[in-house]
Design an enzyme around this catalytic site. Structure first.
Site, PDB file in Angstrom:
ATOM      1  N   SER A  20      20.331  88.199  21.167  1.00 26.04           N
ATOM      2  CA  SER A  20      20.970  86.905  21.439  1.00 26.04           C
ATOM      3  C   SER A  20      20.125  86.013  22.342  1.00 26.04           C
ATOM      4  O   SER A  20      20.339  84.797  22.383  1.00 26.04           O
ATOM      5  CB  SER A  20      22.349  87.120  22.068  1.00 26.04           C
ATOM      6  OG  SER A  20      22.245  87.947  23.215  1.00 26.04           O
ATOM      7  N   ASP A  69      28.343  85.314  32.729  1.00 27.75           N
ATOM      8  CA  ASP A  69      27.154  85.513  31.900  1.00 27.75           C
ATOM      9  C   ASP A  69      25.934  85.130  32.733  1.00 27.75           C
ATOM     10  O   ASP A  69      25.652  83.949  32.945  1.00 27.75           O
ATOM     11  CB  ASP A  69      27.231  84.641  30.643  1.00 27.75           C
ATOM     12  CG  ASP A  69      26.050  84.867  29.702  1.00 27.75           C
ATOM     13  OD1 ASP A  69      25.100  85.570  30.098  1.00 27.75           O
ATOM     14  OD2 ASP A  69      26.076  84.328  28.576  1.00 27.75           O
ATOM     15  N   HIS A  73      22.160  85.173  29.540  1.00 25.49           N
ATOM     16  CA  HIS A  73      21.798  84.063  28.657  1.00 25.49           C
ATOM     17  C   HIS A  73      21.551  82.808  29.495  1.00 25.49           C
ATOM     18  O   HIS A  73      21.710  82.829  30.717  1.00 25.49           O
ATOM     19  CB  HIS A  73      22.906  83.810  27.629  1.00 25.49           C
ATOM     20  CG  HIS A  73      23.143  84.980  26.720  1.00 25.49           C
ATOM     21  ND1 HIS A  73      24.180  85.876  26.907  1.00 25.49           N
ATOM     22  CD2 HIS A  73      22.463  85.412  25.636  1.00 25.49           C
ATOM     23  CE1 HIS A  73      24.133  86.806  25.967  1.00 25.49           C
ATOM     24  NE2 HIS A  73      23.098  86.552  25.185  1.00 25.49           N
TER      25      HIS A  73
END
Length: 592
Positions: free
Chosen positions: A321, A564, A567
């Site tokens: 990702s 998060d 990312h």
């Protein structure tokens, strides 16, 4: 009689007779003596002024002006007296033989050059300063290849930046220039890990996979980003010369109000989890930082030029990702440079880019695609029966991802892996790693990672045609969980500024050291994008709690449990990864 004798000696006796005739009307000796005395005093006084005008100028300016000449006093004797004669005979034939010479500039003002020339004459009129181009101004390139065969040789030039820093190459593996796919596999880290050599196993490629036989475009200028408020256009040769030995990954983040590369909220293709702006993140400084290598500058990514460069090509991202993060960033940059955005679309009409094995954005006017294939380990996830006959998940270290046949013909491929190797199953290595029919009861994660990367490398060497394709491997992207891991309450929402002191950066990941060793053993040249250090500075760039617009009740009750910190927000850090990709493609084009 003494006075008469004196003047006779000087003027050959003519002066006495002239004076007598002039003053013949005077009858008395006293009157004549006075006249002689006055004339003598006048001559002496006049001579005194003529030869001492500099010392008397302040007291007798009018007399000083009579005798003043630029080089009269203290200059060449041949010029002496010219000022006086020209005053008496303004239209006469007496002229100065040498023009005035301007004074020498002080030593401190001389240019620091091996060839020092005479300084220019001082001028009372200031010259207009050179026009400094704005960062958004671009140079127009000529001699583009004909339509339909436009490749990396098309109009391409890097954007408005200039001042040279781009860093000493501490770990630049571009020690041997290779004329095509080879690249400076720059691998800089706090611990100076081993680096990847450009020329592996003596393999030298002789063609550029991005060239289709078209003539090279003539680039007029290479605009680059500058430290100053406005950039200036740099000659392309200067930019390439400063960049080819520069470590793009050794530098610092600097404020730049001309960033981000696209307006926040303008790209609706960004996944919700990366869209910090629409998810309500209040601070904006994380969007206005530019990566500046120490001894060179990165070109500002120009989407139009990159599209021209890659007409008719396939650019593919393969990995986890974090590569999806980079893929979405590039799609947004390129799409925002297209006039008719209805001609840019996902091949299957998808609007959300999670859950499927592959995605492809088509740029119709350019016959160009930017694709993403999900392969978080680069080797194949598998299922095998356990002792009870039930299926259990394993990871086949001896097989690459099953989508590999779909992208092996791509023109540019960007691989990555890393984050999934930190998860519980991979980190513990208990009954999880498999080769053939053998499942290891216990295998160290570093050894498993080495086996997997070796499998990937062998596949690349066997299946990728270096005459057609360029291969990149993007390194490990740093995480910044504080107080726990990604699944145990780790946080980063309080970080609103990057780390500024390198001593607070973490050690270079051991898995990347393993990767570099594998890369050095490959026959195919792979460009290593070592973004680990540059991302470690950016603890402020993660979505943290701004990863969703609609939170569940559980998330509302305990938002800090669901952060998060791996990312990146978009616009943000992955945009810079694509700027480095763009810069590297420009350098590859220039080498051919």
């Amino acid at each position: 009689m003494a006075e008469v004798t004196k003047y006779q000696l000087i003027n050959g006796g003519n002066l006495v007779s002239d004076v007598k005739s002039l003053f013949s009307i005077l009858k008395t000796r006293r009157t004549m003596a006075f006249a002689y005395g006055f004339m003598f005093a006048f001559v002496v006084f006049t001579a005194f002024l003529a030869f001492n005008s500099s010392s008397t100028s302040s007291y007798f300016p009018s007399f000083s002006n009579i005798f003043s000449g630029r080089n009269f006093v203290g200059s060449n004797s041949s010029n002496g007296g010219s000022g006086f004669l020209s005053y008496l005979f303004p239209n006469g034939s007496v002229q100065q033989s040498n023009p005035a010479i301007p004074p020498m500039a002080p030593e401190g003002d001389l240019p620091r050059s091996s060839n020092v020339t005479a300084p220019p004459r001082p001028s009372t009129v200031e010259k207009e300063p050179p026009r400094v181009k704005n960062r958004t101004e671009e140079s127009v390139l000529v001699n583009s290849p004909p339509p339909g065969n436009q490749t990396l040789d098309s109009a391409v030039s890097p954007p408005p930046r200039t001042q040279q820093p781009r860093g000493t190459v501490k770990n630049d593996t571009q020690s041997t220039p290779v004329p095509d796919v080879t690249n400076s596999n720059r691998t800089e880290s706090p611990k100076a890990p081993p680096v990847v050599d450009d020329q592996v196993n003596g393999s030298v490629l002789k063609s550029n996979p991005l060239k289709n036989g078209s003539s090279s475009a003539v680039e007029k200028n290479v605009p680059t980003n500058s430290d100053s408020d406005s950039g200036e256009s740099v000659n392309q040769n200067d930019w390439f010369e400063s960049s080819k030995n520069c470590d793009f990954f050794d530098g610092e983040w600097v404020p730049d109000d001309s960033y981000p590369l696209y307006k926040p909220g303008s790209c609706l293709l960004i996944d919700e989890q990366f869209n910090c702006y629409l998810n309500g993140r209040p601070d904006k400084n994380y969007q206005k930082l530019r990566w500046k290598p120490k001894k060179c500058d990165l070109p500002r990514l120009d989407g139009g030029r990159m599209l021209d460069m890659l007409k008719g090509k396939r650019l593919v991202f393969v990995g986890d990702s974090l590569n999806r993060n980079m893929w979405e960033s590039l799609v947004c940059i390129l799409r925002n440079s297209v006039k008719d955005q209805t001609k840019v679309f996902e091949a299957n009409g998808r609007q959300v880019f999670r859950g499927e094995a592959a995605y492809s954005f088509i740029f119709k006017d350019y016959n160009f695609t930017v694709e993403f294939f999900v392969s978080p380990f680069l080797v194949r996830e598998w299922e095998t029966p356990d002792k009870n006959g039930k299926k259990k998940e394993t990871l086949r270290l001896d097989l690459v991802g099953k989508s590999s046949d779909q992208y092996k013909e791509a023109d540019i491929i960007v691989f990555n892996t890393g984050h999934w190797w930190t998860h519980d199953k991979t980190a513990k290595g208990k009954d999880y790693y498999q080769e053939g029919s053998h499942v290891y009861e216990d295998l160290n994660v570093l050894e498993a990672f080495r086996k997997a990367m070796t499998t990937w490398a062998r596949w690349v060497d066997k299946n990728i045609n270096p005459m057609k394709s360029i291969v990149f491997f993007r390194g490990y992207s740093a995480t910044h969980f504080s107080g726990g891991q990604w699944n145990s309450g780790g946080q980063c929402n309080s970080a609103i500024e990057p780390i500024k002191n390198e001593t607070y950066l973490r050690r270079y990941p051991k898995k990347m050291v393993v990767l570099e060793k594998v890369l050095r053993g490959m026959k195919t040249h792979v460009t290593y994008l070592n973004i680990t250090k540059m991302t470690d500075f950016r603890k402020d760039g993660h979505p943290s709690i701004y990863r969703k617009q609609k939170l569940t009740e559980e998330e509302r009750r305990s938002p800090l449990r669901f952060q998060d910190c791996s990312h990146w927000c978009l616009p943000g850090v992955p945009d810079t990864w694509n700027e480095i990709l763009y810069a590297d493609l420009l350098l590859k084009q220039q080498r051919t």
